[in-house]
Design an enzyme around this catalytic site. Sequence first.
Site, PDB file in Angstrom:
ATOM      1  CB  SER A 153      91.241  -6.255   6.731  1.00 27.40           C
ATOM      2  OG  SER A 153      90.667  -6.355   5.493  1.00 27.40           O
ATOM      3  CE1 TYR A 166      92.279  -1.012   5.931  1.00 23.20           C
ATOM      4  CE2 TYR A 166      91.794  -2.931   4.680  1.00 23.20           C
ATOM      5  CZ  TYR A 166      91.583  -2.084   5.661  1.00 23.20           C
ATOM      6  OH  TYR A 166      90.553  -2.518   6.496  1.00 23.20           O
ATOM      7  CE  LYS A 170      92.841  -2.948   8.924  1.00 26.92           C
ATOM      8  NZ  LYS A 170      92.649  -2.556  10.395  1.00 26.92           N
TER       9      LYS A 170
HETATM   10  N1  LIG Z   1      83.881  -2.116   7.674  1.00 23.10           N
HETATM   11  C1  LIG Z   1      84.248  -3.315   7.259  1.00 23.10           C
HETATM   12  O1  LIG Z   1      83.782  -4.223   6.773  1.00 23.10           O
HETATM   13  C2  LIG Z   1      85.986  -3.501   7.485  1.00 23.10           C
HETATM   14  C3  LIG Z   1      86.584  -4.613   6.804  1.00 23.10           C
HETATM   15  C4  LIG Z   1      87.845  -4.690   7.454  1.00 23.10           C
HETATM   16  C5  LIG Z   1      88.508  -4.063   8.236  1.00 23.10           C
HETATM   17  N2  LIG Z   1      87.823  -3.110   8.762  1.00 23.10           N
HETATM   18  C6  LIG Z   1      88.646  -2.175   9.676  1.00 23.10           C
HETATM   19  O2  LIG Z   1      87.671  -2.154  10.908  1.00 23.10           O
HETATM   20  C7  LIG Z   1      88.218  -0.897  11.629  1.00 23.10           C
HETATM   21  C8  LIG Z   1      87.066   0.082  11.673  1.00 23.10           C
HETATM   22  O3  LIG Z   1      86.347   0.595  10.468  1.00 23.10           O
HETATM   23  P1  LIG Z   1      85.004   0.883  10.053  1.00 23.10           P
HETATM   24  O4  LIG Z   1      84.563   0.235   8.870  1.00 23.10           O
HETATM   25  O5  LIG Z   1      84.132   1.102  11.334  1.00 23.10           O
HETATM   26  O6  LIG Z   1      85.295   2.425   9.403  1.00 23.10           O
HETATM   27  P2  LIG Z   1      85.017   4.052  10.097  1.00 23.10           P
HETATM   28  O7  LIG Z   1      85.814   4.825   9.087  1.00 23.10           O
HETATM   29  O8  LIG Z   1      83.505   4.076  10.162  1.00 23.10           O
HETATM   30  O9  LIG Z   1      86.205   3.760  11.221  1.00 23.10           O
HETATM   31  C9  LIG Z   1      87.446   4.317  11.553  1.00 23.10           C
HETATM   32  C10 LIG Z   1      87.522   5.318  12.580  1.00 23.10           C
HETATM   33  O10 LIG Z   1      88.739   5.318  12.939  1.00 23.10           O
HETATM   34  C11 LIG Z   1      89.049   6.912  13.180  1.00 23.10           C
HETATM   35  N3  LIG Z   1      90.287   7.062  13.040  1.00 23.10           N
HETATM   36  C12 LIG Z   1      91.250   7.296  11.682  1.00 23.10           C
HETATM   37  N4  LIG Z   1      92.333   8.007  11.960  1.00 23.10           N
HETATM   38  C13 LIG Z   1      92.520   7.784  13.256  1.00 23.10           C
HETATM   39  C14 LIG Z   1      93.759   8.146  14.102  1.00 23.10           C
HETATM   40  N5  LIG Z   1      94.905   8.547  13.724  1.00 23.10           N
HETATM   41  N6  LIG Z   1      93.511   8.053  15.372  1.00 23.10           N
HETATM   42  C15 LIG Z   1      92.246   7.912  15.917  1.00 23.10           C
HETATM   43  N7  LIG Z   1      91.145   7.792  15.192  1.00 23.10           N
HETATM   44  C16 LIG Z   1      91.208   7.310  13.955  1.00 23.10           C
HETATM   45  C17 LIG Z   1      88.241   7.669  12.299  1.00 23.10           C
HETATM   46  O11 LIG Z   1      87.697   8.776  12.648  1.00 23.10           O
HETATM   47  C18 LIG Z   1      86.984   6.622  11.992  1.00 23.10           C
HETATM   48  O12 LIG Z   1      86.182   7.207  12.858  1.00 23.10           O
HETATM   49  C19 LIG Z   1      89.627  -0.250  10.546  1.00 23.10           C
HETATM   50  O13 LIG Z   1      90.576  -0.639  11.167  1.00 23.10           O
HETATM   51  C20 LIG Z   1      89.046  -1.014   9.302  1.00 23.10           C
HETATM   52  O14 LIG Z   1      90.211  -1.007   8.730  1.00 23.10           O
HETATM   53  C21 LIG Z   1      86.636  -2.758   8.548  1.00 23.10           C
END
Ligand SMILES: NC(=O)c1ccc[n+]([C@@H]2O[C@H](COP(=O)([O-])OP(=O)(O)OC[C@H]3O[C@@H](n4cnc5c(N)ncnc54)[C@H](O)[C@@H]3O)[C@@H](O)[C@H]2O)c1
Length: 303
Positions: A153, A166, A170
Site C-alpha cells: 500500500s 498497517y 505493508k
Molecule cells: N482499496 C484500496 O484503495 C487499497 C489501497 C491499498 C491497499 N489495499 C489493500 O488491498 C487489499 C484488498 O482490500 P480491499 O480494498 O479490496 O478491501 P476489502 O475489505 O473489500 O477486502 C479485503 C478482504 O479480505 C478479507 N479478509 C480479512 N481478513 C481475512 C483473513 N484473516 N483471512 C481471509 N480473508 C480475510 C475480508 O473479508 C475482505 O473480503 C488489502 O490487503 C488492502 O489492505 C487496498
Amino acid sequence: MADVVFDGRVAIVTGAGGGLGRAYALELARRGARVVVNDLGGAVDGTGGEHSAADRVVAEIEALGGEAVASYDSVATPEGGAAITETALDAFGTVDIVINNAGILRDKSFANLDPADLDAVLDVHLKGAFFVTQPAFRVMKEKGYGRLVFTSSNAGILGNFGQSNYGAAKAGLVGLSNVLAIEGAKYNIKSNVIAPIARTRMTEELLGPLAELMDPEQVAAMVVYLASEECPFTHEIFSAGGGRYARFFIGATPGWFAGAGVVPTVEEVRDHLDEIRSTEGYELFGSISDEIGFLLRHLQGDA
Ligand SMILES: NC(=O)c1ccc[n+]([C@@H]2O[C@H](COP(=O)([O-])OP(=O)(O)OC[C@H]3O[C@@H](n4cnc5c(N)ncnc54)[C@H](O)[C@@H]3O)[C@@H](O)[C@H]2O)c1
C-alpha cells in the site's frame, strides 16, 4: 499480440469475497484460470466471519462458465494458510498463482495504538502472506513455475497518518516479495508487489467524490498481468489506481566514498551530505549482493 490467458492455471486469491480480490478472481476466471476464492468474510476490522462472501464470488464465476472453489480459512494462522493450498490441491491438483490480498484495518494514531491492533494487522497482512505463500511456494518450487503477487500500500511505501501498524505490515510485504523473487528465480517463480488504489468498502470514506473513477477492475488489469505466464518481471513494485499504472522503486544514490579503509569524521560526512543525498545517477540493486558488488568495486578502486 495474443491475449493473456490462464488455461490450465490454478490461482489462489485471498480476501476474494469482495473489493479488489473479487475483481482479480473474476478476471482470472474469465481468462481460463481455476480459482480458489478465499475469504473469511469478516468486517473491515477483521471481526466476525461468514461464508457467503466467498460463496457469492464462486457463484459469479460459475455463472460466467468458469471454475472456482470457496475457502473460508483465515490466512492469519499456519493451519489456515496450509488449508488454503490444500483446497487448491484437492480441487484442482496444483497451484500456479498466489495473490495475497486479504486485509483488515485497525487505524489509530501511533500514540494511541494498542498491542492488539498491531497483532491483528500484522497477523492478517504480513504473517498471513507467509502462511499462505509458503506451502504454495513449495509446490511451485517442485514444479518449476509460480507467480506471486503481494499487496502492499502507498500507506506502507510512502506513509500515512494513523496507519503505523498497517504501514509497517505493508512495507514488510515488500521485503518478503523481494526475498521470494531471489529465492524463486531459479524455479521460474516471479514475485511482485501491487500498491492499489480503488473504491472498496475499505476506502469508501477516504476517496470522496473521486471514488467513482477508481474501479477495482482497473487494478485487476495490472495484477492479472503480473500473475500471468508472460510476465517477465520479478522483484518489482507497481502502483495501480484510477487508470494510472506506474512503478515504485527503491533506488540507491551513487553516494560518497570516503576511501578504502578510511573512517571519516562526523564533520566529513556532514560536508558530503549533498553528494550522499543526490539522486542523480541512482542505482537499482536487484539484491544485497548487487550493492555489495558495487561497494567492492569502490574498495578495489574500479568504480
Ligand atoms: N482499496 C484500496 O484503495 C487499497 C489501497 C491499498 C491497499 N489495499 C489493500 O488491498 C487489499 C484488498 O482490500 P480491499 O480494498 O479490496 O478491501 P476489502 O475489505 O473489500 O477486502 C479485503 C478482504 O479480505 C478479507 N479478509 C480479512 N481478513 C481475512 C483473513 N484473516 N483471512 C481471509 N480473508 C480475510 C475480508 O473479508 C475482505 O473480503 C488489502 O490487503 C488492502 O489492505 C487496498
